[in-house]
Design a protein around this motif. Structure first.
Motif, PDB file in Angstrom:
ATOM      1  N   SER A  17      68.239 -37.722  47.093  1.00  0.00           N
ATOM      2  CA  SER A  17      67.673 -37.450  45.596  1.00  0.00           C
ATOM      3  C   SER A  17      66.215 -37.034  46.644  1.00  0.00           C
ATOM      4  CB  SER A  17      67.475 -37.831  44.901  1.00  0.00           C
ATOM      5  OG  SER A  17      66.744 -37.852  44.565  1.00  0.00           O
ATOM      6  N   LEU A  18      65.566 -35.982  47.005  1.00  0.00           N
ATOM      7  CA  LEU A  18      63.980 -35.839  46.989  1.00  0.00           C
ATOM      8  C   LEU A  18      62.940 -34.821  45.296  1.00  0.00           C
ATOM      9  CD1 LEU A  18      62.201 -35.014  49.525  1.00  0.00           C
ATOM     10  CD2 LEU A  18      63.746 -32.797  49.898  1.00  0.00           C
ATOM     11  N   ASP A  19      62.108 -35.757  46.154  1.00  0.00           N
ATOM     12  CA  ASP A  19      60.910 -35.489  44.915  1.00  0.00           C
ATOM     13  C   ASP A  19      59.778 -34.888  45.696  1.00  0.00           C
ATOM     14  OD1 ASP A  19      61.310 -36.872  43.124  1.00  0.00           O
ATOM     15  OD2 ASP A  19      60.517 -39.023  43.944  1.00  0.00           O
ATOM     16  N   VAL A  20      60.573 -33.048  45.135  1.00  0.00           N
ATOM     17  CA  VAL A  20      59.633 -31.883  45.520  1.00  0.00           C
ATOM     18  C   VAL A  20      58.574 -31.472  44.694  1.00  0.00           C
ATOM     19  CG1 VAL A  20      59.991 -29.341  46.279  1.00  0.00           C
ATOM     20  CG2 VAL A  20      62.012 -30.948  46.848  1.00  0.00           C
ATOM     21  N   LEU A  21      57.369 -31.607  45.699  1.00  0.00           N
ATOM     22  CA  LEU A  21      55.608 -30.966  45.302  1.00  0.00           C
ATOM     23  C   LEU A  21      55.594 -30.027  44.512  1.00  0.00           C
ATOM     24  CD1 LEU A  21      53.489 -33.669  47.605  1.00  0.00           C
ATOM     25  CD2 LEU A  21      54.575 -34.258  45.165  1.00  0.00           C
ATOM     26  N   LYS A  22      55.307 -29.466  43.550  1.00  0.00           N
ATOM     27  CA  LYS A  22      55.177 -28.503  42.973  1.00  0.00           C
ATOM     28  C   LYS A  22      53.509 -27.933  42.483  1.00  0.00           C
ATOM     29  CE  LYS A  22      59.354 -25.716  42.868  1.00  0.00           C
ATOM     30  NZ  LYS A  22      59.952 -24.997  42.659  1.00  0.00           N
ATOM     31  N   PHE A  23      53.014 -27.032  42.854  1.00  0.00           N
ATOM     32  CA  PHE A  23      51.818 -26.731  41.685  1.00  0.00           C
ATOM     33  C   PHE A  23      52.444 -26.452  40.493  1.00  0.00           C
ATOM     34  CE2 PHE A  23      48.802 -25.737  44.861  1.00  0.00           C
ATOM     35  CZ  PHE A  23      47.293 -26.811  44.673  1.00  0.00           C
ATOM     36  N   ARG A  24      52.058 -27.126  38.692  1.00  0.00           N
ATOM     37  CA  ARG A  24      52.678 -26.782  37.684  1.00  0.00           C
ATOM     38  C   ARG A  24      52.263 -25.243  36.977  1.00  0.00           C
ATOM     39  NH1 ARG A  24      50.050 -27.681  32.505  1.00  0.00           N
ATOM     40  NH2 ARG A  24      48.445 -28.432  33.933  1.00  0.00           N
ATOM     41  N   THR A  25      53.333 -24.965  36.732  1.00  0.00           N
ATOM     42  CA  THR A  25      53.082 -23.466  36.162  1.00  0.00           C
ATOM     43  C   THR A  25      53.645 -23.711  34.784  1.00  0.00           C
ATOM     44  OG1 THR A  25      54.849 -22.020  37.158  1.00  0.00           O
ATOM     45  CG2 THR A  25      52.922 -22.211  38.921  1.00  0.00           C
ATOM     46  N   MET A  26      53.914 -24.524  34.371  1.00  0.00           N
ATOM     47  CA  MET A  26      54.279 -24.611  33.428  1.00  0.00           C
ATOM     48  C   MET A  26      53.207 -25.519  31.926  1.00  0.00           C
ATOM     49  SD  MET A  26      58.420 -24.563  33.154  1.00  0.00           S
ATOM     50  CE  MET A  26      59.491 -23.394  34.240  1.00  0.00           C
ATOM     51  N   ARG A  27      53.446 -24.588  30.638  1.00  0.00           N
ATOM     52  CA  ARG A  27      52.456 -25.542  29.714  1.00  0.00           C
ATOM     53  C   ARG A  27      53.165 -27.068  29.452  1.00  0.00           C
ATOM     54  NH1 ARG A  27      49.839 -21.332  27.616  1.00  0.00           N
ATOM     55  NH2 ARG A  27      51.328 -19.006  27.455  1.00  0.00           N
ATOM     56  N   VAL A  28      52.069 -27.287  28.983  1.00  0.00           N
ATOM     57  CA  VAL A  28      52.361 -29.315  29.099  1.00  0.00           C
ATOM     58  C   VAL A  28      52.963 -29.168  27.947  1.00  0.00           C
ATOM     59  CG1 VAL A  28      51.936 -31.520  28.902  1.00  0.00           C
ATOM     60  CG2 VAL A  28      50.411 -29.577  30.134  1.00  0.00           C
ATOM     61  N   ASN A  29      53.006 -28.629  26.712  1.00  0.00           N
ATOM     62  CA  ASN A  29      53.740 -28.635  25.703  1.00  0.00           C
ATOM     63  C   ASN A  29      54.810 -27.590  25.414  1.00  0.00           C
ATOM     64  OD1 ASN A  29      52.325 -31.100  25.153  1.00  0.00           O
ATOM     65  ND2 ASN A  29      50.348 -29.881  24.362  1.00  0.00           N
ATOM     66  N   HIS A  30      56.039 -27.848  26.053  1.00  0.00           N
ATOM     67  CA  HIS A  30      57.465 -27.112  25.669  1.00  0.00           C
ATOM     68  C   HIS A  30      58.349 -27.291  25.549  1.00  0.00           C
ATOM     69  CE1 HIS A  30      59.145 -27.238  29.309  1.00  0.00           C
ATOM     70  NE2 HIS A  30      57.840 -27.742  30.272  1.00  0.00           N
ATOM     71  N   SER A  31      58.901 -26.783  24.314  1.00  0.00           N
ATOM     72  CA  SER A  31      60.790 -27.612  24.491  1.00  0.00           C
ATOM     73  C   SER A  31      61.720 -27.404  24.680  1.00  0.00           C
ATOM     74  CB  SER A  31      60.978 -27.600  23.109  1.00  0.00           C
ATOM     75  OG  SER A  31      60.460 -25.893  22.619  1.00  0.00           O
ATOM     76  N   ALA A  32      61.449 -26.415  26.008  1.00  0.00           N
ATOM     77  CA  ALA A  32      62.373 -25.478  26.493  1.00  0.00           C
ATOM     78  C   ALA A  32      63.599 -26.517  27.833  1.00  0.00           C
ATOM     79  CB  ALA A  32      62.477 -24.398  27.069  1.00  0.00           C
ATOM     80  N   THR A  33      65.051 -26.141  28.092  1.00  0.00           N
ATOM     81  CA  THR A  33      65.156 -27.575  28.710  1.00  0.00           C
ATOM     82  C   THR A  33      65.671 -27.023  30.127  1.00  0.00           C
ATOM     83  OG1 THR A  33      67.836 -27.685  26.998  1.00  0.00           O
ATOM     84  CG2 THR A  33      65.288 -29.227  27.208  1.00  0.00           C
ATOM     85  N   SER A  34      65.891 -25.261  30.522  1.00  0.00           N
ATOM     86  CA  SER A  34      66.487 -24.982  30.793  1.00  0.00           C
ATOM     87  C   SER A  34      65.631 -25.292  32.104  1.00  0.00           C
ATOM     88  CB  SER A  34      66.458 -23.250  30.474  1.00  0.00           C
ATOM     89  OG  SER A  34      66.805 -22.799  31.554  1.00  0.00           O
ATOM     90  N   LYS A  35      66.966 -25.428  33.047  1.00  0.00           N
ATOM     91  CA  LYS A  35      66.516 -25.769  34.580  1.00  0.00           C
ATOM     92  C   LYS A  35      66.561 -24.927  35.421  1.00  0.00           C
ATOM     93  CE  LYS A  35      69.621 -29.455  34.787  1.00  0.00           C
ATOM     94  NZ  LYS A  35      68.725 -30.756  35.404  1.00  0.00           N
ATOM     95  N   ILE A  36      66.851 -23.686  35.079  1.00  0.00           N
ATOM     96  CA  ILE A  36      66.518 -21.504  35.908  1.00  0.00           C
ATOM     97  C   ILE A  36      65.615 -21.194  35.205  1.00  0.00           C
ATOM     98  CG2 ILE A  36      67.446 -19.583  36.514  1.00  0.00           C
ATOM     99  CD1 ILE A  36      68.319 -22.281  37.477  1.00  0.00           C
ATOM    100  N   THR A  37      64.530 -21.004  35.565  1.00  0.00           N
ATOM    101  CA  THR A  37      63.321 -19.842  34.796  1.00  0.00           C
ATOM    102  C   THR A  37      63.601 -18.137  35.071  1.00  0.00           C
ATOM    103  OG1 THR A  37      61.801 -21.365  35.955  1.00  0.00           O
ATOM    104  CG2 THR A  37      60.103 -19.824  35.617  1.00  0.00           C
ATOM    105  N   SER A  38      63.197 -18.025  33.950  1.00  0.00           N
ATOM    106  CA  SER A  38      63.949 -16.276  33.511  1.00  0.00           C
ATOM    107  C   SER A  38      61.992 -15.524  34.110  1.00  0.00           C
ATOM    108  CB  SER A  38      64.205 -16.066  32.275  1.00  0.00           C
ATOM    109  OG  SER A  38      63.212 -16.309  30.878  1.00  0.00           O
ATOM    110  N   THR A  39      62.747 -13.938  33.203  1.00  0.00           N
ATOM    111  CA  THR A  39      61.849 -13.636  34.227  1.00  0.00           C
ATOM    112  C   THR A  39      60.511 -13.802  33.301  1.00  0.00           C
ATOM    113  OG1 THR A  39      63.517 -11.646  35.228  1.00  0.00           O
ATOM    114  CG2 THR A  39      61.048 -10.671  34.250  1.00  0.00           C
ATOM    115  N   ASN A  40      60.540 -13.481  31.958  1.00  0.00           N
ATOM    116  CA  ASN A  40      59.593 -13.276  31.222  1.00  0.00           C
ATOM    117  C   ASN A  40      59.457 -14.666  30.182  1.00  0.00           C
ATOM    118  OD1 ASN A  40      58.053 -10.904  31.600  1.00  0.00           O
ATOM    119  ND2 ASN A  40      59.918 -10.468  30.295  1.00  0.00           N
ATOM    120  N   ASP A  41      59.662 -15.825  30.851  1.00  0.00           N
ATOM    121  CA  ASP A  41      59.960 -16.697  30.978  1.00  0.00           C
ATOM    122  C   ASP A  41      58.796 -17.487  29.987  1.00  0.00           C
ATOM    123  OD1 ASP A  41      60.353 -20.057  30.638  1.00  0.00           O
ATOM    124  OD2 ASP A  41      61.594 -20.333  31.938  1.00  0.00           O
ATOM    125  N   PRO A  42      58.734 -17.807  28.487  1.00  0.00           N
ATOM    126  CA  PRO A  42      57.348 -18.615  27.910  1.00  0.00           C
ATOM    127  C   PRO A  42      56.906 -18.982  28.216  1.00  0.00           C
ATOM    128  CG  PRO A  42      59.759 -18.735  26.289  1.00  0.00           C
ATOM    129  CD  PRO A  42      59.828 -18.067  27.388  1.00  0.00           C
TER     130      PRO A  42
END
Length: 212
Positions: free
Chosen positions: A46-71
């Protein structure tokens, strides 16, 4: 040591971009600037990979894969993803010795444990990297096509096996010259996409991966 030196130099050179990115995230969607993604490192550890956050803090989706127009992605986050700036914090993973500049892209732990076959596990024989043949293929030919409702199923069944096998090709053939080629190609492709290019040739690893 070579990877760590290059990563440290990159952080110093890119410091203005890192600072602007951090401010942009705070302005766009107030909250944490970075997030840690659980990924499989060398040998599946297990590795903790660092990333800049690009998703909203308050979202309810749980998909591990990001779609093209992910809300879940806020507008500034889309720009960060387009230019791959969101991946730059992984330079700190490289300094810690957890990643290399070039190497197979680290995949989600759940996906590795449930969808990797014997050949795909070969990609875990070396440190994961910031750039790889599989990540370039994903960037040029896959990301903009992931718009189906069943995006996770499409990714794990159709895209993942080929993408990881392309990284297995890298593991089997890796060399300093190969690393330099991937780094140069990555920079060129990011610039081309930034200026609007959408159609790219399939890489040689794509055809080699079909046969393993």
């Amino acid at each position: 040591m070579f990877n760590r030196i290059i990563a440290l130099i990159s952080i110093i050179v890119l410091a203005p971009i890192l600072i602007i990115t951090a401010l942009g995230i705070l302005i766009s969607d107030w909250g944490p600037i970075l997030f840690q993604a659980k990924r499989a490192g060398k040998n599946g550890v297990s590795l903790d990979v660092l990333k800049f956050r690009t998703m909203r803090v308050n979202h309810s989706a749980t998909s591990k894969i990001t779609s093209t127009n992910d809300p879940r992605i806020f507008p500034f986050g889309k720009l960060l993803r387009l230019l791959k700036i969101d991946e730059l914090p992984q330079l700190f993973n490289i300094i810690k010795g957890e990643m290399n500049i070039v190497g197979p892209r680290p995949e989600d732990l759940f996906i590795v444990e449930n969808f990797y076959d014997e050949i795909m596990w070969e990609s875990l024989n070396v440190n994961p990297g910031l750039a790889s043949p599989g990540s370039l293929y994903n960037y040029t030919h896959v990301e903009n096509s992931l718009n189906e409702d069943n995006v996770e199923q499409v990714y794990t069944n159709k895209i993942l096996p080929l993408k990881v096998r392309m990284d297995v090709i890298y593991v089997r053939e890796k060399s300093i010259w190969y690393d330099i080629q991937i780094v140069v190609k990555t920079i060129i492709i990011i610039l081309q996409k930034a200026f609007g290019k959408k159609i790219f040739k399939l890489p040689t690893e794509y055809f080699k991966a079909q046969n393993i």
